[in-house]
Motif scaffolding. Structure first.
Motif, PDB file in Angstrom:
ATOM      1  N   ILE A 180      50.301  91.553   1.622  1.00 43.76           N
ATOM      2  CA  ILE A 180      50.999  91.192   2.866  1.00 43.76           C
ATOM      3  C   ILE A 180      50.216  91.678   4.077  1.00 43.76           C
ATOM      4  CG2 ILE A 180      53.081  91.587   4.233  1.00 43.76           C
ATOM      5  CD1 ILE A 180      54.643  91.741   1.596  1.00 43.76           C
ATOM      6  N   ALA A 181      49.711  92.906   3.989  1.00 39.29           N
ATOM      7  CA  ALA A 181      48.911  93.446   5.094  1.00 39.29           C
ATOM      8  C   ALA A 181      47.648  92.620   5.308  1.00 39.29           C
ATOM      9  CB  ALA A 181      48.544  94.901   4.806  1.00 39.29           C
ATOM     10  N   SER A 182      47.062  92.129   4.213  1.00 39.84           N
ATOM     11  CA  SER A 182      45.847  91.319   4.315  1.00 39.84           C
ATOM     12  C   SER A 182      46.119  90.026   5.068  1.00 39.84           C
ATOM     13  CB  SER A 182      45.307  90.994   2.920  1.00 39.84           C
ATOM     14  OG  SER A 182      44.955  92.171   2.232  1.00 39.84           O
ATOM     15  N   LEU A 183      47.312  89.507   4.930  1.00 46.98           N
ATOM     16  CA  LEU A 183      47.676  88.285   5.654  1.00 46.98           C
ATOM     17  C   LEU A 183      47.626  88.501   7.161  1.00 46.98           C
ATOM     18  CD1 LEU A 183      50.676  87.088   3.450  1.00 46.98           C
ATOM     19  CD2 LEU A 183      48.437  85.979   3.659  1.00 46.98           C
ATOM     20  N   PHE A 184      47.786  89.764   7.566  1.00 43.05           N
ATOM     21  CA  PHE A 184      47.785  90.091   8.988  1.00 43.05           C
ATOM     22  C   PHE A 184      46.488  90.799   9.408  1.00 43.05           C
ATOM     23  CE2 PHE A 184      52.228  89.663   7.828  1.00 43.05           C
ATOM     24  CZ  PHE A 184      52.711  88.865   8.867  1.00 43.05           C
ATOM     25  N   GLY A 185      45.460  90.665   8.579  1.00 48.70           N
ATOM     26  CA  GLY A 185      44.140  91.145   8.967  1.00 48.70           C
ATOM     27  C   GLY A 185      43.873  92.607   8.718  1.00 48.70           C
ATOM     28  N   LEU A 186      44.743  93.299   7.977  1.00 44.55           N
ATOM     29  CA  LEU A 186      44.546  94.715   7.694  1.00 44.55           C
ATOM     30  C   LEU A 186      43.860  94.867   6.343  1.00 44.55           C
ATOM     31  CD1 LEU A 186      48.026  96.034   8.892  1.00 44.55           C
ATOM     32  CD2 LEU A 186      45.888  95.911  10.173  1.00 44.55           C
ATOM     33  N   THR A 187      42.797  95.673   6.284  1.00 40.23           N
ATOM     34  CA  THR A 187      41.913  95.677   5.112  1.00 40.23           C
ATOM     35  C   THR A 187      42.138  96.833   4.147  1.00 40.23           C
ATOM     36  OG1 THR A 187      40.249  96.924   6.358  1.00 40.23           O
ATOM     37  CG2 THR A 187      40.071  94.519   6.391  1.00 40.23           C
ATOM     38  N   PHE A 188      43.285  97.548   4.238  1.00 41.95           N
ATOM     39  CA  PHE A 188      43.411  98.680   3.323  1.00 41.95           C
ATOM     40  C   PHE A 188      43.649  98.228   1.887  1.00 41.95           C
ATOM     41  CE2 PHE A 188      47.835  98.308   4.895  1.00 41.95           C
ATOM     42  CZ  PHE A 188      48.536  98.278   3.692  1.00 41.95           C
ATOM     43  N   GLY A 189      43.743  96.922   1.643  1.00 40.82           N
ATOM     44  CA  GLY A 189      43.813  96.416   0.284  1.00 40.82           C
ATOM     45  C   GLY A 189      42.561  96.720  -0.517  1.00 40.82           C
ATOM     46  N   ILE A 190      41.495  97.135   0.182  1.00 42.14           N
ATOM     47  CA  ILE A 190      40.260  97.523  -0.511  1.00 42.14           C
ATOM     48  C   ILE A 190      40.506  98.722  -1.415  1.00 42.14           C
ATOM     49  CG2 ILE A 190      39.429  99.144   1.231  1.00 42.14           C
ATOM     50  CD1 ILE A 190      36.639  98.074   0.829  1.00 42.14           C
ATOM     51  N   LEU A 191      41.607  99.439  -1.180  1.00 41.29           N
ATOM     52  CA  LEU A 191      41.925 100.627  -1.981  1.00 41.29           C
ATOM     53  C   LEU A 191      42.735 100.294  -3.236  1.00 41.29           C
ATOM     54  CD1 LEU A 191      42.899 103.083   0.898  1.00 41.29           C
ATOM     55  CD2 LEU A 191      40.725 102.917  -0.308  1.00 41.29           C
ATOM     56  N   CYS A 192      42.934  99.005  -3.518  1.00 45.67           N
ATOM     57  CA  CYS A 192      43.687  98.628  -4.716  1.00 45.67           C
ATOM     58  C   CYS A 192      43.053  99.224  -5.975  1.00 45.67           C
ATOM     59  CB  CYS A 192      43.755  97.110  -4.844  1.00 45.67           C
ATOM     60  SG  CYS A 192      45.047  96.348  -3.831  1.00 45.67           S
ATOM     61  N   GLY A 193      41.723  99.208  -6.028  1.00 47.11           N
ATOM     62  CA  GLY A 193      41.036  99.764  -7.184  1.00 47.11           C
ATOM     63  C   GLY A 193      41.342 101.236  -7.356  1.00 47.11           C
ATOM     64  N   LEU A 194      41.350 101.963  -6.250  1.00 43.94           N
ATOM     65  CA  LEU A 194      41.669 103.392  -6.300  1.00 43.94           C
ATOM     66  C   LEU A 194      43.118 103.604  -6.727  1.00 43.94           C
ATOM     67  CD1 LEU A 194      40.625 106.250  -5.716  1.00 43.94           C
ATOM     68  CD2 LEU A 194      41.382 105.967  -3.356  1.00 43.94           C
ATOM     69  N   ASN A 195      44.003 102.721  -6.266  1.00 44.21           N
ATOM     70  CA  ASN A 195      45.420 102.827  -6.590  1.00 44.21           C
ATOM     71  C   ASN A 195      45.688 102.666  -8.084  1.00 44.21           C
ATOM     72  OD1 ASN A 195      48.323 102.814  -5.852  1.00 44.21           O
ATOM     73  ND2 ASN A 195      48.229 100.676  -6.488  1.00 44.21           N
ATOM     74  N   PHE A 196      44.845 101.893  -8.775  1.00 41.58           N
ATOM     75  CA  PHE A 196      45.068 101.636 -10.196  1.00 41.58           C
ATOM     76  C   PHE A 196      44.784 102.859 -11.071  1.00 41.58           C
ATOM     77  CE2 PHE A 196      46.086  97.471  -9.186  1.00 41.58           C
ATOM     78  CZ  PHE A 196      46.370  96.727 -10.317  1.00 41.58           C
ATOM     79  N   VAL A 197      44.218 103.897 -10.474  1.00 40.48           N
ATOM     80  CA  VAL A 197      44.050 105.158 -11.214  1.00 40.48           C
ATOM     81  C   VAL A 197      45.420 105.701 -11.616  1.00 40.48           C
ATOM     82  CG1 VAL A 197      43.212 107.528 -11.069  1.00 40.48           C
ATOM     83  CG2 VAL A 197      41.877 105.687 -10.064  1.00 40.48           C
ATOM     84  N   MET A 198      46.452 105.354 -10.851  1.00 39.35           N
ATOM     85  CA  MET A 198      47.811 105.824 -11.151  1.00 39.35           C
ATOM     86  C   MET A 198      48.275 105.353 -12.521  1.00 39.35           C
ATOM     87  SD  MET A 198      49.799 105.346  -7.503  1.00 39.35           S
ATOM     88  CE  MET A 198      51.361 105.753  -8.285  1.00 39.35           C
ATOM     89  N   ILE A 199      47.748 104.213 -12.982  1.00 40.35           N
ATOM     90  CA  ILE A 199      48.127 103.730 -14.307  1.00 40.35           C
ATOM     91  C   ILE A 199      47.383 104.501 -15.387  1.00 40.35           C
ATOM     92  CG2 ILE A 199      48.090 101.734 -15.865  1.00 40.35           C
ATOM     93  CD1 ILE A 199      48.436  99.942 -13.468  1.00 40.35           C
ATOM     94  N   ILE A 200      46.111 104.790 -15.125  1.00 39.55           N
ATOM     95  CA  ILE A 200      45.267 105.437 -16.125  1.00 39.55           C
ATOM     96  C   ILE A 200      45.588 106.916 -16.282  1.00 39.55           C
ATOM     97  CG2 ILE A 200      42.888 106.038 -16.729  1.00 39.55           C
ATOM     98  CD1 ILE A 200      43.605 103.097 -17.061  1.00 39.55           C
ATOM     99  N   ALA A 201      45.862 107.601 -15.172  1.00 39.01           N
ATOM    100  CA  ALA A 201      46.045 109.054 -15.213  1.00 39.01           C
ATOM    101  C   ALA A 201      47.118 109.511 -16.199  1.00 39.01           C
ATOM    102  CB  ALA A 201      46.338 109.584 -13.813  1.00 39.01           C
ATOM    103  N   PRO A 202      48.320 108.901 -16.218  1.00 43.16           N
ATOM    104  CA  PRO A 202      49.318 109.358 -17.193  1.00 43.16           C
ATOM    105  C   PRO A 202      48.893 109.132 -18.635  1.00 43.16           C
ATOM    106  CG  PRO A 202      50.347 108.078 -15.445  1.00 43.16           C
ATOM    107  CD  PRO A 202      48.863 107.891 -15.307  1.00 43.16           C
TER     108      PRO A 202
END
Length: 237
Positions: free
Chosen positions: A32-54
């Motif tokens: 949704i943020a990307s639709l409005f020109g905000l680029t913090f979606g680049i951190l999606c890869g970092l966010n997926f560590v939350m699945i691996i860590a547990p």
């Protein structure tokens, strides 16, 4: 292969209620943020560590005795874990690319208040050649995190978690020092040849670097998995 797929399914079900909802929310917000020109979606890869860590936490704690009760071989458990790490982080990388692509082509930022529209418009207005550097950064984040995760898992299986954490800290410290040194040298125009390798000027060069990063990451994950299976598959859970 069937045992490995069963373990992947088992692991994902085990952590699905813990982290998957939060990861999904972050991805939706990023898109949704990307639709409005905000680029913090680049951190999606970092966010997926939350699945691996547990999953790694279960595998490297006393809870992993649960795996010993399952009708699967130890090697299948190891292969499943490394596959989960690579595939999950790779999906995160692809979602980062998707967010950057949406951010680049969307013009919804124009309906935002003036100040926010101006800030978002600056990202959309940069040349595509410079925008591609963000894709390269997303690939670099994916490669670094995935290789480190796989290395730490290998060392924790072959030695122990304390050794893995100690070596992880050393790796991060060395990487930070080297990255800082190279950045300073490039900033002072001392390593132009290295700069052209790390940050290719052409579009083809950037995408080739992205492909190489992904190939190196896959090769490293496979190598660490093979070493772990060879040295730890006979260990008692």
């Amino acid at each position: 292969m069937n045992d490995m797929m069963k373990m992947i399914r088992f692991d994902l079900i085990s952590v699905s209620s813990l982290t998957v909802p939060y990861v999904a929310i972050f991805v939706v917000v990023s898109i949704i943020a990307s639709l409005f020109g905000l680029t913090f979606g680049i951190l999606c890869g970092l966010n997926f560590v939350m699945i691996i860590a547990p999953i790694q936490g279960i595998n490297n704690s006393s809870c992993k005795r649960l795996y010993g009760m399952l009708p699967v071989r130890r090697s299948s458990v190891i292969k499943a874990l490394f596959t989960e790490m690579f595939v999950t982080m790779f999906i995160g990388e692809l979602l980062s690319f998707l967010c950057l692509f949406i951010c680049r082509i969307s013009s919804l930022y124009k309906i935002l208040p003036e100040k926010l529209s101006y800030i978002a418009g600056r990202f959309s207005g940069i040349p595509y050649s410079r925008y591609e550097k963000l894709y390269l950064l997303a690939a670099a984040i994916f490669a670094f995190i995935t290789i480190v995760l796989c290395f730490v898992q290998m060392r924790s299986e072959v030695k122990n978690m304390e050794t893995a954490i100690r070596e992880f800290i050393i790796i991060v410290a060395v990487f930070a020092a080297v990255a800082t040194f190279i950045s300073v040298m490039i900033y002072n125009e001392k390593l132009e040849a290295l700069k052209n390798i790390l940050l290719p000027q052409t579009s083809a060069g950037k995408w080739l670097s992205i492909a190489i990063l992904n190939a190196v990451t896959l090769a490293a994950a496979y190598l660490f998995c093979a070493v772990t299976v060879k040295k730890a598959s006979d260990k008692e859970l």
